[in-house]
Write an enzyme that holds these catalytic residues in place. Structure first.
Site, PDB file in Angstrom:
ATOM      1  N   HIS A 100     -10.866 -15.977  -3.396  1.00  0.00           N
ATOM      2  CA  HIS A 100      -9.895 -17.075  -3.490  1.00  0.00           C
ATOM      3  C   HIS A 100     -10.678 -18.367  -3.262  1.00  0.00           C
ATOM      4  O   HIS A 100     -11.629 -18.386  -2.470  1.00  0.00           O
ATOM      5  CB  HIS A 100      -8.856 -17.046  -2.374  1.00  0.00           C
ATOM      6  CG  HIS A 100      -8.020 -15.812  -2.266  1.00  0.00           C
ATOM      7  ND1 HIS A 100      -8.437 -14.688  -1.641  1.00  0.00           N
ATOM      8  CD2 HIS A 100      -6.744 -15.573  -2.663  1.00  0.00           C
ATOM      9  CE1 HIS A 100      -7.463 -13.778  -1.660  1.00  0.00           C
ATOM     10  NE2 HIS A 100      -6.423 -14.288  -2.284  1.00  0.00           N
ATOM     11  N   ASP A 103     -11.398 -19.088   0.351  1.00  0.00           N
ATOM     12  CA  ASP A 103     -12.261 -18.130   1.063  1.00  0.00           C
ATOM     13  C   ASP A 103     -13.680 -18.672   1.179  1.00  0.00           C
ATOM     14  O   ASP A 103     -14.384 -18.383   2.140  1.00  0.00           O
ATOM     15  CB  ASP A 103     -12.415 -16.806   0.276  1.00  0.00           C
ATOM     16  CG  ASP A 103     -11.121 -16.052   0.123  1.00  0.00           C
ATOM     17  OD1 ASP A 103     -10.200 -16.279   0.911  1.00  0.00           O
ATOM     18  OD2 ASP A 103     -11.059 -15.224  -0.816  1.00  0.00           O
ATOM     19  N   GLU A 231      -0.773  -9.562  -9.879  1.00  0.00           N
ATOM     20  CA  GLU A 231      -0.905  -8.444  -8.930  1.00  0.00           C
ATOM     21  C   GLU A 231       0.457  -8.133  -8.315  1.00  0.00           C
ATOM     22  O   GLU A 231       0.972  -8.901  -7.508  1.00  0.00           O
ATOM     23  CB  GLU A 231      -1.916  -8.829  -7.838  1.00  0.00           C
ATOM     24  CG  GLU A 231      -2.170  -7.701  -6.865  1.00  0.00           C
ATOM     25  CD  GLU A 231      -3.276  -8.037  -5.861  1.00  0.00           C
ATOM     26  OE1 GLU A 231      -4.259  -8.708  -6.242  1.00  0.00           O
ATOM     27  OE2 GLU A 231      -3.139  -7.620  -4.703  1.00  0.00           O
ATOM     28  N   GLU A 267      -2.735  -2.702  -6.973  1.00  0.00           N
ATOM     29  CA  GLU A 267      -3.320  -2.387  -5.662  1.00  0.00           C
ATOM     30  C   GLU A 267      -2.712  -1.090  -5.127  1.00  0.00           C
ATOM     31  O   GLU A 267      -1.482  -0.921  -5.122  1.00  0.00           O
ATOM     32  CB  GLU A 267      -3.076  -3.545  -4.696  1.00  0.00           C
ATOM     33  CG  GLU A 267      -3.650  -3.281  -3.311  1.00  0.00           C
ATOM     34  CD  GLU A 267      -3.836  -4.537  -2.487  1.00  0.00           C
ATOM     35  OE1 GLU A 267      -4.194  -5.601  -3.056  1.00  0.00           O
ATOM     36  OE2 GLU A 267      -3.613  -4.473  -1.270  1.00  0.00           O
ATOM     37  N   HIS A 270      -0.069  -1.494  -2.444  1.00  0.00           N
ATOM     38  CA  HIS A 270       1.137  -2.185  -2.915  1.00  0.00           C
ATOM     39  C   HIS A 270       2.060  -1.185  -3.612  1.00  0.00           C
ATOM     40  O   HIS A 270       3.283  -1.276  -3.496  1.00  0.00           O
ATOM     41  CB  HIS A 270       0.777  -3.333  -3.867  1.00  0.00           C
ATOM     42  CG  HIS A 270       0.039  -4.458  -3.198  1.00  0.00           C
ATOM     43  ND1 HIS A 270      -0.369  -5.573  -3.884  1.00  0.00           N
ATOM     44  CD2 HIS A 270      -0.351  -4.648  -1.917  1.00  0.00           C
ATOM     45  CE1 HIS A 270      -0.993  -6.395  -3.059  1.00  0.00           C
ATOM     46  NE2 HIS A 270      -0.999  -5.851  -1.855  1.00  0.00           N
ATOM     47  N   ASP A 295      -7.073  -3.096  -7.236  1.00  0.00           N
ATOM     48  CA  ASP A 295      -7.441  -3.412  -5.861  1.00  0.00           C
ATOM     49  C   ASP A 295      -7.373  -2.095  -5.103  1.00  0.00           C
ATOM     50  O   ASP A 295      -6.307  -1.464  -4.991  1.00  0.00           O
ATOM     51  CB  ASP A 295      -6.478  -4.443  -5.246  1.00  0.00           C
ATOM     52  CG  ASP A 295      -6.961  -5.873  -5.472  1.00  0.00           C
ATOM     53  OD1 ASP A 295      -7.917  -6.055  -6.238  1.00  0.00           O
ATOM     54  OD2 ASP A 295      -6.366  -6.799  -4.870  1.00  0.00           O
ATOM     55  N   ASP A 306       1.085  -3.403   5.179  1.00  0.00           N
ATOM     56  CA  ASP A 306      -0.008  -3.510   4.234  1.00  0.00           C
ATOM     57  C   ASP A 306      -1.312  -3.473   5.031  1.00  0.00           C
ATOM     58  O   ASP A 306      -1.942  -4.487   5.277  1.00  0.00           O
ATOM     59  CB  ASP A 306       0.120  -4.816   3.450  1.00  0.00           C
ATOM     60  CG  ASP A 306      -0.770  -4.815   2.227  1.00  0.00           C
ATOM     61  OD1 ASP A 306      -1.308  -3.744   1.891  1.00  0.00           O
ATOM     62  OD2 ASP A 306      -0.925  -5.883   1.620  1.00  0.00           O
ATOM     63  N   ASP A 308      -4.227  -2.256   4.376  1.00  0.00           N
ATOM     64  CA  ASP A 308      -5.475  -2.518   3.643  1.00  0.00           C
ATOM     65  C   ASP A 308      -6.671  -1.753   4.208  1.00  0.00           C
ATOM     66  O   ASP A 308      -7.726  -2.334   4.460  1.00  0.00           O
ATOM     67  CB  ASP A 308      -5.800  -4.024   3.657  1.00  0.00           C
ATOM     68  CG  ASP A 308      -4.926  -4.820   2.701  1.00  0.00           C
ATOM     69  OD1 ASP A 308      -4.286  -4.219   1.825  1.00  0.00           O
ATOM     70  OD2 ASP A 308      -4.889  -6.067   2.836  1.00  0.00           O
ATOM     71  N   ASP A 338     -10.058  -4.383  -1.876  1.00  0.00           N
ATOM     72  CA  ASP A 338      -9.175  -5.275  -1.127  1.00  0.00           C
ATOM     73  C   ASP A 338      -8.821  -4.517   0.160  1.00  0.00           C
ATOM     74  O   ASP A 338      -7.696  -4.067   0.354  1.00  0.00           O
ATOM     75  CB  ASP A 338      -7.934  -5.626  -1.955  1.00  0.00           C
ATOM     76  CG  ASP A 338      -7.143  -6.762  -1.322  1.00  0.00           C
ATOM     77  OD1 ASP A 338      -7.467  -7.139  -0.179  1.00  0.00           O
ATOM     78  OD2 ASP A 338      -6.206  -7.269  -1.972  1.00  0.00           O
TER      79      ASP A 338
HETATM   80  C1  XUL Z   1      -2.365  -9.358  -0.578  1.00  0.00           C
HETATM   81  C2  XUL Z   1      -3.387  -9.143  -1.609  1.00  0.00           C
HETATM   82  C3  XUL Z   1      -4.224 -10.312  -1.975  1.00  0.00           C
HETATM   83  C4  XUL Z   1      -4.557 -10.405  -3.422  1.00  0.00           C
HETATM   84  C5  XUL Z   1      -5.284 -11.652  -3.825  1.00  0.00           C
HETATM   85  O1  XUL Z   1      -1.626  -8.241  -0.263  1.00  0.00           O
HETATM   86  O2  XUL Z   1      -3.559  -8.047  -2.093  1.00  0.00           O
HETATM   87  O3  XUL Z   1      -5.379 -10.272  -1.202  1.00  0.00           O
HETATM   88  O4  XUL Z   1      -5.333  -9.325  -3.827  1.00  0.00           O
HETATM   89  O5  XUL Z   1      -4.583 -12.802  -3.545  1.00  0.00           O
HETATM   90 CO    CO Z   2      -4.890  -7.329  -3.509  1.00  0.00          CO
END
Ligand code: XUL
Ligand code: CO
Length: 438
Positions: A100, A103, A231, A267, A270, A295, A306, A308, A338
């Protein structure tokens, strides 16, 4: 020297290796169905979790050693972060990164400063890219962190926030283009609502559509050849996100005439949060012609957040990779981690171990899918299940030869009474299970 410099470049040592800092499965040049593993996976390390974040959660602050976060986010700090990130990419041997705008760049308080700071870090990133050969899978704008975006970006009730978001996207899309990025991602961070009571849903969806049309128009204007990706995510941070899953995104794209212009970045977690299987999202995207990129991560089966986490169970991913291999791969997309370390993982080496295991997990999933495909049993069983549609009668129905009334007539005249046949679910599942690569 950076904080990541202690560990030597990560090499493939094979399944017998006991070295934590070696790939056991990911042999990047290994050819799988005519393509190298590295070409199937197009591995990507993300900037935000691995370098911009520090381990904070709702109950406590940063825990991970990230020296560039010890003070304010100055240009020097941003430079140090860039250098450390590229040192890590190079040592991992991962070919791509994703980021991003905020970032990577130094703190900026106005849009003018934002433009300047982004271009400054872009120059450093470009230099590191050409020195290391690491490429940009995708860039994106952070349109969710700053309080100005608390009610959304393009779906904000205030058009000035929409305009601010437009400026930010224009800048980072152009940076992505200049850096040779292969995709541009829009995750609708706060494009949704917390309560319908204060929300004009119809207006917000229309504004979102307008925004996306502007993004696509600008892509063509600047000659960016990469893919624009949305996304999907069902909720978090908002109660309801408009891009809840692949099918919903497709409907939104069609409504706005963009289904040939925009694809999806799916993702894993997600999908889980949407109560869908990852392989469902992948198969749906291929079926609708909007498969873009992945992702990669996993959730916790019980927390519903979430989380991750880095993946470590290949069987969870192998059905999705069956689709990916059958469909010829990810195109301009890749596998972006991610995923983030747990808050207690404060050793620098933890970041290596997490990525190495994640990469070996993806490689195992690809090899399992390859084995299923080569065995041909699953494809044969599936084809047999649909064989009726290959007969003249099946083809005539599919091609639209009959109206409903005509077909009813035929069915009655033939006295149709089709026999139920087994779906053989356990057999299909056993083929996948038996072809797991350990
Ligand atoms: C949030 C997510 C983000 C996107 C990019 O859940 O997945 O990090 O991948 O904005
Ligand atoms: Co993501």
């Amino acid at each position: 020297m950076s904080i990541f410099s202690e560990v030597g470049p990560i090499k493939y040592e094979g399944p017998e290796s006991t070295n934590d800092f070696a790939y056991k499965v990911y042999d990047k040049d290994r050819v799988v169905l005519g393509k190298k593993l590295s070409e199937w996976l197009r591995l990507t390390v993300c900037y935000w979790h691995s370098f911009a974040a520090g381990g904070m959660d709702m109950f406590g602050g940063d825990t991970w050693p990230r020296p560039w976060k010890d003070g304010p986010n100055t240009q020097e700090a941003a430079n140090a972060k860039t250098d450390a990130a590229f040192d890590f990419f190079q040592r991992m041997g991962t070919p791509y990164f994703a980021f991003h705008d905020v970032d990577a760049m130094a703190q900026a308080d106005t849009l003018e400063e934002h433009d300047r700071a982004l271009k400054t870090i872009e120059a450093r990133i470009a230099k590191r890219m050409s020195e290391t050969g690491v490429k940009l899978l995708w860039g994106t704008a952070n349109l969710f962190g700053h309080p100005r975006f608390m009610a959304g970006a393009s779906t904000n009730p205030n058009p000035e926030v929409f305009a601010y978001a437009a400026a930010q996207v224009k800048m980072i899309m152009e940076t992505t283009h200049r850096l040779g990025g292969e995709n541009y991602v829009l995750w609708g961070g706060r494009e949704g609502y917390d309560t319908l009571l204060n929300t004009d849903l119809k207006a917000e969806l229309a504004h979102f559509g307008r925004f996306l049309n502007m993004v696509v128009e600008h892509k063509h204007k600047i000659g960016f050849k990469g893919t624009i990706l949305i996304e999907p995510k069902p909720f978090e941070p908002t109660k309801h996100q408009y891009d809840r899953d692949v099918s919903t995104v497709f409907g939104f794209l069609q409504k706005n005439g963009l289904e040939k212009e925009v694809k999806v970045n799916i993702e894993v977690n997600h999908a889980t949060l949407a109560n869908l299987d990852f392989e469902h999202e992948v198969a749906t995207a291929y079926a609708l012609g909007i498969m873009g990129s992945l992702d990669i991560n996993r959730g916790d089966p019980r927390s519903g957040w979430d989380t991750d986490q880095f993946p470590n169970n290949a069987q969870d991913l192998s059905v999705a990779f069956l689709s990916i291999l059958e469909n010829g791969g990810l195109g301009t997309g890749g596998c972006n981690f991610d995923a983030k370390l747990r808050r207690q993982s404060i050793d620098i080496n933890d970041l290596y171990i997490a990525h190495i295991t994640g990469i070996d997990t993806l490689a195992r999933a690809v090899l399992s899918a390859e084995s299923v495909i080569k065995q041909k049993k699953l494809a044969t069983l599936k084809a047999a299940r649909y064989a009726g549609w290959e007969t003249p009668f099946g083809k005539e129905i599919a091609e639209g030869k009959y109206t409903l009334a005509q077909l009813a007539d035929v069915a009655v005249k033939k006295g149709l009474d089709p026999e139920p046949v087994s779906g053989k679910q356990e057999l299909f599942e056993s083929i996948v299970a038996q072809n797991q690569k350990v």
